[in-house]
Design a protein around this motif. Sequence first.
Motif, PDB file in Angstrom:
ATOM      1  N   ARG A  63      11.089 -83.086  90.594  1.00 46.87           N
ATOM      2  CA  ARG A  63      11.364 -81.953  91.481  1.00 46.87           C
ATOM      3  C   ARG A  63      12.115 -80.854  90.735  1.00 46.87           C
ATOM      4  O   ARG A  63      11.889 -79.676  90.961  1.00 46.87           O
ATOM      5  CB  ARG A  63      12.179 -82.427  92.686  1.00 46.87           C
ATOM      6  CG  ARG A  63      12.435 -81.354  93.731  1.00 46.87           C
ATOM      7  CD  ARG A  63      13.045 -81.967  94.979  1.00 46.87           C
ATOM      8  NE  ARG A  63      13.327 -80.978  96.001  1.00 46.87           N
ATOM      9  CZ  ARG A  63      13.818 -81.265  97.193  1.00 46.87           C
ATOM     10  NH1 ARG A  63      14.070 -82.536  97.506  1.00 46.87           N
ATOM     11  NH2 ARG A  63      14.053 -80.317  98.078  1.00 46.87           N
ATOM     12  N   TYR A  64      13.037 -81.267  89.870  1.00 50.35           N
ATOM     13  CA  TYR A  64      13.814 -80.312  89.075  1.00 50.35           C
ATOM     14  C   TYR A  64      13.747 -80.696  87.603  1.00 50.35           C
ATOM     15  O   TYR A  64      13.702 -81.882  87.261  1.00 50.35           O
ATOM     16  CB  TYR A  64      15.287 -80.315  89.503  1.00 50.35           C
ATOM     17  CG  TYR A  64      15.541 -79.852  90.915  1.00 50.35           C
ATOM     18  CD1 TYR A  64      15.486 -78.502  91.253  1.00 50.35           C
ATOM     19  CD2 TYR A  64      15.837 -80.769  91.919  1.00 50.35           C
ATOM     20  CE1 TYR A  64      15.728 -78.076  92.542  1.00 50.35           C
ATOM     21  CE2 TYR A  64      16.082 -80.350  93.223  1.00 50.35           C
ATOM     22  CZ  TYR A  64      16.023 -79.007  93.530  1.00 50.35           C
ATOM     23  OH  TYR A  64      16.260 -78.594  94.813  1.00 50.35           O
ATOM     24  N   GLN A  65      13.766 -79.693  86.737  1.00 47.53           N
ATOM     25  CA  GLN A  65      13.934 -79.924  85.307  1.00 47.53           C
ATOM     26  C   GLN A  65      15.437 -79.895  85.046  1.00 47.53           C
ATOM     27  O   GLN A  65      16.021 -78.844  84.768  1.00 47.53           O
ATOM     28  CB  GLN A  65      13.198 -78.856  84.498  1.00 47.53           C
ATOM     29  CG  GLN A  65      11.696 -78.860  84.710  1.00 47.53           C
ATOM     30  CD  GLN A  65      11.058 -80.188  84.302  1.00 47.53           C
ATOM     31  OE1 GLN A  65      11.231 -80.674  83.184  1.00 47.53           O
ATOM     32  NE2 GLN A  65      10.301 -80.792  85.212  1.00 47.53           N
ATOM     33  N   ALA A  66      16.062 -81.033  85.173  1.00 46.17           N
ATOM     34  CA  ALA A  66      17.522 -81.127  85.143  1.00 46.17           C
ATOM     35  C   ALA A  66      17.988 -81.986  83.981  1.00 46.17           C
ATOM     36  O   ALA A  66      17.222 -82.775  83.424  1.00 46.17           O
ATOM     37  CB  ALA A  66      18.023 -81.723  86.459  1.00 46.17           C
ATOM     38  N   SER A  67      19.248 -81.841  83.642  1.00 42.33           N
ATOM     39  CA  SER A  67      19.828 -82.677  82.590  1.00 42.33           C
ATOM     40  C   SER A  67      21.169 -83.214  83.061  1.00 42.33           C
ATOM     41  O   SER A  67      21.821 -82.623  83.941  1.00 42.33           O
ATOM     42  CB  SER A  67      20.018 -81.872  81.297  1.00 42.33           C
ATOM     43  OG  SER A  67      21.023 -80.900  81.450  1.00 42.33           O
ATOM     44  N   ILE A  68      21.582 -84.319  82.481  1.00 45.34           N
ATOM     45  CA  ILE A  68      22.871 -84.921  82.823  1.00 45.34           C
ATOM     46  C   ILE A  68      23.997 -83.924  82.581  1.00 45.34           C
ATOM     47  O   ILE A  68      24.949 -83.829  83.361  1.00 45.34           O
ATOM     48  CB  ILE A  68      23.118 -86.205  81.995  1.00 45.34           C
ATOM     49  CG1 ILE A  68      22.030 -87.257  82.287  1.00 45.34           C
ATOM     50  CG2 ILE A  68      24.514 -86.767  82.281  1.00 45.34           C
ATOM     51  CD1 ILE A  68      22.034 -87.798  83.689  1.00 45.34           C
ATOM     52  N   GLU A  69      23.885 -83.148  81.509  1.00 49.37           N
ATOM     53  CA  GLU A  69      24.938 -82.195  81.141  1.00 49.37           C
ATOM     54  C   GLU A  69      25.102 -81.096  82.185  1.00 49.37           C
ATOM     55  O   GLU A  69      26.165 -80.464  82.263  1.00 49.37           O
ATOM     56  CB  GLU A  69      24.620 -81.575  79.776  1.00 49.37           C
ATOM     57  CG  GLU A  69      24.696 -82.527  78.598  1.00 49.37           C
ATOM     58  CD  GLU A  69      23.534 -83.520  78.530  1.00 49.37           C
ATOM     59  OE1 GLU A  69      23.676 -84.582  77.903  1.00 49.37           O
ATOM     60  OE2 GLU A  69      22.459 -83.219  79.131  1.00 49.37           O
TER      61      GLU A  69
END
Length: 238
Positions: A63-69
């Motif tokens: 759903r999202y291009q997300a990162s832990i950071e």
Amino acid sequence: MNIEKHLRMLRLNGMEQHWKVMKETRQHGILSFEQGFEMLLQSEVDDRDSKRYDRLKKNAAFRYQASIEEINMDAARGIDHSLITDLATGGYIEKAEPIIITGAAGCGKSFMASAFGLKACAQGKRVAYYNLQKLLQRSKMARLEGSLQKLMDRLAKTDLLILDDFGIVRLEQQQRLDLMEIFEDRHGRKATIIASQLPVASWYDIIGEDTIADAILDRIVHVSHRIELKGESLRKKR
């Protein structure tokens, strides 16, 4: 036939590209054979890892291009920084442990689930991201088309299954059974992330039948990592 053509013929794209760089910078005449060959091999490994990551990411349909950071680690949101850091190592996938992320609409559940999923892809894991209702609609269609077992087998083999928007609507009987089968196939074998606006205590009502609800929750809740997000919607702050 020169080296570049051989590498291209063998589809060693990483090695081919790095060989071109070595020639342009004249490294191939300076480095020893062992040094140069090691650099070429590493370039091929990096190229294949990158392509595998891109393929895994595309297949997961996040759903999202997300990162832990990028996760907002504000303690006021109810986030345990050490837990997030530990989960980011992927150990929960190796141990086939579930993660439950709960919180109000817009508080970042889907973003966090996507971030864990993308991290898993970077670690070489096969990930599938689904809105739960859409997955159950897909299982209904697969049953009509005679391909349900194929879908269930694919879900069972996925290293990390992310089920978003769990509990939006009350489940129908066949949906309960399909969900039960999914969790039964994954229990103790593969990791699952569930994101829900509802607290776990309300899941009995959503599942709708105590016997099946007991069976499903028994396979998830008692062995899960729990993240309960707090605070107002992050969307309001944008």
